[in-house]
Design an enzyme around this catalytic site. Structure first.
Site, PDB file in Angstrom:
ATOM      1  N   GLU A 283       0.823  -1.208   0.000  1.00 23.85           N
ATOM      2  CA  GLU A 283       0.000   0.000   0.000  1.00 23.85           C
ATOM      3  C   GLU A 283       0.864   1.269   0.000  1.00 23.85           C
ATOM      4  OE1 GLU A 283      -4.158  -0.323   1.834  1.00 23.85           O
ATOM      5  OE2 GLU A 283      -3.103   0.980   3.232  1.00 23.85           O
ATOM      6  N   HIS A 304       7.494 -26.961   0.021  1.00 23.34           N
ATOM      7  CA  HIS A 304       6.707 -28.013  -0.628  1.00 23.34           C
ATOM      8  C   HIS A 304       5.555 -27.418  -1.421  1.00 23.34           C
ATOM      9  CE1 HIS A 304       9.013 -30.824   1.836  1.00 23.34           C
ATOM     10  NE2 HIS A 304       8.924 -29.877   2.749  1.00 23.34           N
ATOM     11  N   LYS A 416     -13.492   2.364  -2.129  1.00 24.34           N
ATOM     12  CA  LYS A 416     -14.380   2.741  -1.027  1.00 24.34           C
ATOM     13  C   LYS A 416     -15.485   3.654  -1.546  1.00 24.34           C
ATOM     14  CE  LYS A 416     -10.978   2.708   2.790  1.00 24.34           C
ATOM     15  NZ  LYS A 416     -10.304   3.541   3.782  1.00 24.34           N
TER      16      LYS A 416
HETATM   17  O1  PA5 Z   1      -2.867   2.100   5.943  1.00 24.13           O
HETATM   18  C1  PA5 Z   1      -3.975   2.601   5.801  1.00 24.13           C
HETATM   19  O2  PA5 Z   1      -4.168   3.807   5.959  1.00 24.13           O
HETATM   20  C2  PA5 Z   1      -5.205   1.746   5.482  1.00 24.13           C
HETATM   21  O3  PA5 Z   1      -4.888   0.480   5.094  1.00 24.13           O
HETATM   22  C3  PA5 Z   1      -6.117   1.694   6.702  1.00 24.13           C
HETATM   23  O4  PA5 Z   1      -5.399   1.136   7.771  1.00 24.13           O
HETATM   24  C4  PA5 Z   1      -7.396   0.921   6.472  1.00 24.13           C
HETATM   25  O5  PA5 Z   1      -8.024   1.314   5.299  1.00 24.13           O
HETATM   26  C5  PA5 Z   1      -8.348   1.137   7.648  1.00 24.13           C
HETATM   27  O6  PA5 Z   1      -8.586   2.497   7.809  1.00 24.13           O
HETATM   28  P1  PA5 Z   1      -9.097   3.129   9.140  1.00 24.13           P
HETATM   29  O7  PA5 Z   1      -8.086   2.916  10.213  1.00 24.13           O
HETATM   30  O8  PA5 Z   1      -9.279   4.571   8.825  1.00 24.13           O
HETATM   31  O9  PA5 Z   1     -10.403   2.459   9.490  1.00 24.13           O
END
Ligand code: PA5
Length: 448
Positions: A283, A304, A416
């Site tokens: 990410e 394996h 989203k």
């Molecule tokens: O790293 C990030 O910002 C995202 O992966 C969030 O952790 C994830 O989308 C969850 O978001 P939030 O903590 O706002 O609920």
């Protein structure tokens, strides 16, 4: 103690096509120094996670103590960076049997898979459960959906007393959850505004559930602090573990065609560490055509399963092995065993696991697959804190090598937004229209 052995990524061992020359490290000397200076300047904002080892943990420990004394179950409701670190800390330190022997029992409601949600509900008594709702944005769909069901269930059962079964962890100012917590008078912990989800494990996000499950969070932060001292004082890649990991991965991805980064611990307690790393690396760095696909493998199980591909498939991988020198338990193979398997006798399971790593590593090196090995003496909170910090910094640093922003996730937001449109959320009407143009079922094959 943590050691990085990068011998097998060097051209000396695996040739210049797949491996790195020291001269190539040298070529990045000034760029690395520049990025180092930038990171030091940004310690109070983008790189705020470097400040987390120095925080005061008194409040978190006091809350954790109260929860341990008053509840039989502790459930985190959160997803992504608001759950993966919690799972990683729990599994790495408390192993896989914690819920069979200890209290409070610990569960994570991350997905909106109704069967998983229901399975957790079957195991807990909500009247004896503290729910920790974690969300940086304060509004993530999955987290809000799971929260909404638990909120209504608790309210029906307990009336206004439902409030004592929630603790929120969220942004100090923004988002629905902060406002709701303030209005209802629900205890709420802060996630520092500068720290994004996947870099937040060493905030209250990860520390509270760890402390509730009796993990020594001060030792965890001590480890992170040691790593910070080494990394903030040293811009030389050969002396800075985070920059070394970052630069190696950057060079092999940009110059040697290694678009996949495999992480393969030979120690199952690190299984969720790989899940956590996967989010961090994917990410943060998967932007503007850059990045590497992180791939999970567990030694020796995946010998394996995937090693055939790693050795003889496309030459697009770099592998990081993780070795833990000491295991908490071990079992010796007896001598009184059938002749055909007598070569095993006298060895312990841990010795065999370590030998499997050596064998696999040599085979990969022979096939010119670049690989590095991180060795830690024990998997304890201190060493885990170091490892977490090093990987967070390596990720931020590598983002700057790619010249991308490692701290945002614009591509996640779009999915989203479509989901909000589909659910009829106000303000997302255009997204619904756009979705309808994009998502058409035109060519299908049905099998009955
Ligand atoms: O790293 C990030 O910002 C995202 O992966 C969030 O952790 C994830 O989308 C969850 O978001 P939030 O903590 O706002 O609920």
């Amino acid at each position: 103690m943590l050691k990085i052995d990068y011998t097998n990524v060097m051209a000396e061992l695996i040739g210049e096509k797949d491996g790195i020359l020291f001269q190539e490290f040298e070529e990045y000397k000034f760029i690395v120094e520049e990025i180092h200076e930038k990171i030091q300047r940004e310690r109070e904002n983008s790189f705020y996670f470097t400040q987390l080892p120095y925080q005061d943990t008194k409040e978190i420990k006091a809350i954790a103590k109260e929860i341990r004394e008053n509840f039989d179950y502790f459930v985190v409701i959160g997803i992504g960076g608001s759950a993966l670190g919690n799972q990683m800390l729990q599994e790495a330190i408390n192993g896989f049997n914690y819920n069979n022997f200890e209290f409070p029992k610990f569960y994570i409601m991350d997905n909106v898979d109704p069967e998983k949600f229901g399975n957790i509900l079957d195991l807990i008594d909500v009247k004896k459960t503290m729910f920790n709702v974690i969300t940086k944005s304060g509004s993530t769909v999955e987290t809000m959906a799971n929260f909404a069901i638990i909120y209504t269930t608790l309210k029906e059962l307990l009336g206004e007393n439902y409030k004592n079964h929630f603790i929120f962890t969220t942004d100090p100012e923004k988002g629905f959850l902060r406002k709701f917590g303030q209005k209802e008078g629900i205890k709420t912990l802060d996630i520092p505004p500068q720290v994004g989800g996947r870099f937040s494990v060493l905030t209250a996000v990860g520390l509270l559930s760890a402390a509730v499950c009796n993990i020594d969070i001060d030792s965890l932060l001590e480890g992170a602090k040691s790593a910070d001292k080494i990394c903030s004082e040293n811009s030389n890649v050969l002396e800075n573990p985070a920059y070394l990991i970052g630069l190696i991965h950057y060079i092999v991805s940009q110059k040697k065609g290694k678009s996949i980064s495999v992480m393969m611990p030979y120690f199952e307690r690190l299984s969720s560490f790989v899940d956590w790393y996967r989010q961090l690396w994917a990410e943060s760095l998967g932007k503007e055509g850059f990045g590497q696909t992180p791939l999970k493998a567990i030694g020796s199980i995946d010998q394996h399963s995937q090693i055939q591909l790693f050795r003889e498939g496309p030459k697009d991988k770099i592998i990081t092995f993780i070795k833990v020198e000491n295991s908490l338990r071990d079992f010796k193979i007896p001598s009184d065993i059938p002749d055909d398997i007598s070569y095993l006798s006298g060895y312990t399971l841990k010795e065999i696991l370590d030998i499997e790593l050596l064998g696999t590593r040599a085979a990969l090196t022979k096939s010119k697959v670049p690989n590095l090995t991180i060795t830690i003496d024990e998997l304890n909170p201190y060493n885990l804190g170091m490892l977490i910090y090093i990987y967070e910094l390596a990720t931020g640093f590598t983002g700057y090598l790619y010249k991308i922003n490692p701290f945002d996730q614009p591509a996640v937001e779009e999915g989203k937004n479509f989901a909000y449109g589909l659910m009829g959320r106000k303000g997302y009407e255009d997204k619904l229209k756009e979705f309808e143009n994009l998502d058409k079922e035109k060519y299908t094959l049905k099998v009955e």
